[in-house]
Design an enzyme around this catalytic site. Structure first.
Site, PDB file in Angstrom:
ATOM      1  N   GLU A 172       0.799  -1.226   0.000  1.00  0.00           N
ATOM      2  CA  GLU A 172       0.000   0.000   0.000  1.00  0.00           C
ATOM      3  C   GLU A 172       0.833   1.278   0.000  1.00  0.00           C
ATOM      4  O   GLU A 172       0.775   2.072   0.956  1.00  0.00           O
ATOM      5  CB  GLU A 172      -0.954   0.019   1.202  1.00  0.00           C
ATOM      6  CG  GLU A 172      -1.907  -1.158   1.247  1.00  0.00           C
ATOM      7  CD  GLU A 172      -3.008  -0.981   2.301  1.00  0.00           C
ATOM      8  OE1 GLU A 172      -2.919  -0.052   3.130  1.00  0.00           O
ATOM      9  OE2 GLU A 172      -3.960  -1.762   2.262  1.00  0.00           O
ATOM     10  N   GLU A 367      -5.231  -8.591   1.061  1.00  0.00           N
ATOM     11  CA  GLU A 367      -5.904  -8.280   2.331  1.00  0.00           C
ATOM     12  C   GLU A 367      -7.381  -8.060   2.079  1.00  0.00           C
ATOM     13  O   GLU A 367      -7.769  -7.360   1.139  1.00  0.00           O
ATOM     14  CB  GLU A 367      -5.379  -6.981   2.978  1.00  0.00           C
ATOM     15  CG  GLU A 367      -4.028  -7.090   3.617  1.00  0.00           C
ATOM     16  CD  GLU A 367      -3.559  -5.768   4.235  1.00  0.00           C
ATOM     17  OE1 GLU A 367      -4.401  -4.938   4.640  1.00  0.00           O
ATOM     18  OE2 GLU A 367      -2.334  -5.577   4.291  1.00  0.00           O
TER      19      GLU A 367
HETATM   20  C1  PNW Z   1      -4.257  -1.674   5.621  1.00  0.00           C
HETATM   21  N1  PNW Z   1      -7.082   4.162   5.010  1.00  0.00           N
HETATM   22  O1  PNW Z   1      -4.173  -0.390   6.158  1.00  0.00           O
HETATM   23  C2  PNW Z   1      -2.927  -2.273   6.014  1.00  0.00           C
HETATM   24  O2  PNW Z   1      -2.228  -2.909   4.975  1.00  0.00           O
HETATM   25  C3  PNW Z   1      -2.984  -3.122   7.242  1.00  0.00           C
HETATM   26  O3  PNW Z   1      -1.728  -3.108   7.855  1.00  0.00           O
HETATM   27  C4  PNW Z   1      -4.100  -2.624   8.149  1.00  0.00           C
HETATM   28  O4  PNW Z   1      -4.098  -3.224   9.408  1.00  0.00           O
HETATM   29  C5  PNW Z   1      -5.399  -2.890   7.420  1.00  0.00           C
HETATM   30  O5  PNW Z   1      -5.399  -2.287   6.123  1.00  0.00           O
HETATM   31  C6  PNW Z   1      -6.640  -2.422   8.163  1.00  0.00           C
HETATM   32  O6  PNW Z   1      -6.608  -1.039   8.348  1.00  0.00           O
HETATM   33  C7  PNW Z   1      -4.955   0.682   5.819  1.00  0.00           C
HETATM   34  O7  PNW Z   1      -7.235   4.992   5.927  1.00  0.00           O
HETATM   35  C8  PNW Z   1      -5.054   1.692   6.772  1.00  0.00           C
HETATM   36  O8  PNW Z   1      -7.531   4.348   3.851  1.00  0.00           O
HETATM   37  C9  PNW Z   1      -5.750   2.830   6.494  1.00  0.00           C
HETATM   38  C10 PNW Z   1      -6.358   2.981   5.264  1.00  0.00           C
HETATM   39  C11 PNW Z   1      -6.262   1.990   4.301  1.00  0.00           C
HETATM   40  C12 PNW Z   1      -5.558   0.842   4.593  1.00  0.00           C
END
Ligand code: PNW
Length: 462
Positions: A172, A367
């Site tokens: 990401e 994921e």
């Molecule tokens: C992903 N947003 O994080 C990550 O790859 C993981 O480590 C995380 O635990 C999981 O999704 C759940 O959050 C994100 O704010 C965190 O758009 C924030 C965002 C998107 C993905």
């Protein structure tokens, strides 16, 4: 087969990969052991006000000391694959120079344990834990960070290449660039749109240079990949204004990565939209060709869609100025504990878009999952019915996309364990295995039993 024949199953293709996913900083703990130095997330989480309740990953789920138990849990589940990340500050504590053997040894032992359990290791090289020294030298907005990453990738692949089946360069990069340097909600917590765009480019470059380094170090047949959290962007109405708002977000969230990586070019509309922020002078000749180094699959993380309309929203934002033209709307329907809308159709939409735009590129859901409160009933069973419903709906959407011709090879459930959920600390639980963070006791939730059943059947109960 003892299962009653009347129990119909929505089957997935033969050889479909069933996995769970985690990330180093979210589960390992042991923050100062065996020579590990601080990453930007150690610094950020120790800065008051940045992470809910002042939580840090110092101990997390103590996976560094409980790795065998956690692999045994996965063996029970019957997963075919495990996606984990390598902590850069364990392997190369200053982000430069030779590897630290003790750090590599942990991942060697993990891979050996996985091999004995019959589970395929899928390693991500960067899941957000930049060595603090590299941030102090400028971080992702600085070009040198991309070069250092490629070096780290080569060293790590040289040491673990005989054990790891699939390598993912970055997890990401949108989050690293725009939450890290744009709105500052993630480490290192900087807020400058030009820096965020520079970071995005240098993350792309880091990916491309690392693909080159990986190809040099890895045995033939290794799979090299990249994981993106593409945004499923929906315009509120079909009006030209609302569609233009969706186009802007698609450019700065999706095509900023897809176009360089798969077409060796920057989106023209993005360059135009961001002209007031940067002239993109940091993109050098040859960068885009390096970024477009062929990869073997694309990893997709999906949680929920985004609804936009013409309007404006607050700054600092992760949208590099697009927020002055775009309003974000709450999507209708039920929400998870993150307040993220539950919308499985968005996953189908994402997969069929990639089917159309990237023909010939195998897709992997790296994921998908949800945070919910869970409840221990009097017998001690941990109940999480909403998670089971979420997972069922999203896996059904994956299967529908496969029927519609999307080349989806596998699904990694986020997450194996309750863990450090970044800016939310331990207040949000994504695991299918409950972790009591006081005792470190693991208790599989109902969703874990449900997932094991799906894997055993090769599909969903219909
Ligand atoms: C992903 N947003 O994080 C990550 O790859 C993981 O480590 C995380 O635990 C999981 O999704 C759940 O959050 C994100 O704010 C965190 O758009 C924030 C965002 C998107 C993905």
């Amino acid at each position: 087969d003892a299962r009653p024949e009347s129990t119909a199953t929505l089957r997935f293709p033969e050889g479909f990969r069933w996995g769970t996913a985690t990330a180093a900083y979210q589960i390992e703990g042991a923050a100062t052991e065996d020579g590990r130095t601080p990453s930007i997330w150690d610094t950020f989480s120790r800065t008051p006000g940045k992470v809910r309740n002042g939580d840090t990953g110092d101990i997390a789920a103590d996976h560094y000391h409980r790795m065998r138990e956690d692999v045994a849990l996965m063996r029970e589940l019957g997963v075919t694959d495990y996606r984990f990340s390598v902590a850069w500050p364990r392997v190369q504590p200053t982000g430069r120079g030779p590897a630290l053997q003790k750090g590599l040894d942990f991942y060697r032992r993990l891979c050996d344990e996985l091999r004995d359990a019959g589970i395929r290791p899928v390693a991500t090289l960067y899941h957000w834990d930049l060595p603090q020294e590299l941030e102090d030298a400028g971080g992702w907005p600085r070009r040198e960070t991309a070069e250092r990453f490629a070096e780290y990738a080569g060293i790590t692949a040289g040491a673990l290449g005989d054990r790891v089946a699939t390598w993912t360069t970055l997890n990401e990069p949108w989050c690293s660039a725009f939450l890290g340097y744009g709105n500052g909600v993630h480490a290192p917590g900087r807020t400058d749109d030009a820096d965020a765009l520079r970071a995005a480019h240098h993350l792309n470059l880091a990916h491309g240079l690392a693909v080159g380094a990986l190809r040099e170090s890895l045995p033939a047949g290794s799979e090299v990949s990249l994981t993106l959290n593409l945004h499923v962007v929906r315009a509120l109405t079909e009006s030209a204004e609302d569609r233009d708002a969706a186009r802007r977000i698609d450019a700065v969230a999706n095509r900023i990565f897809l176009d360089p990586v798969f077409r060796g070019r920057l989106p023209e509309d993005l360059v135009r939209d961001t002209a007031g922020v940067t002239d993109w002078g940091f993109v050098r000749d040859g960068d885009l060709a390096a970024i477009a180094a062929p990869i073997d699959s694309l990893g997709l993380n999906y949680y929920s869609p985004t609804v936009v309309a013409a309007g404006s929203s607050e700054s600092p934002s992760p949208w590099a100025g697009a927020e002055r033209h775009v309003r974000f709307l709450p999507a209708p329907g039920p929400r998870t504990a993150m307040d993220w809308p539950v919308d499985a159709d968005g996953l189908h939409e994402l997969l069929t878009r990639m089917r159309d735009e990237l023909p010939g590129v195998p897709l992997v859901i790296t994921e998908n999952g949800a945070a919910y409160e869970d409840y221990a009933d009097p017998s001690g069973q941990v109940r999480d019915p909403e998670r089971v419903a979420y997972l069922h709906g999203h896996l059904a959407a994956v299967r529908r996309a496969i029927e519609d011709g999307a080349d989806v090879r596998g699904y990694f459930l986020w997450s194996l364990l309750d863990n450090f959920e970044w800016a939310f600390g331990y207040s949000k639980r994504f695991g299918i295995v409950h972790v009591d963070f006081a005792s470190q006791r693991r208790t599989p939730k109902d969703s874990a039993r449900w997932y094991a059943e799906v894997i055993a059947r090769g599909g969903l109960p219909s």
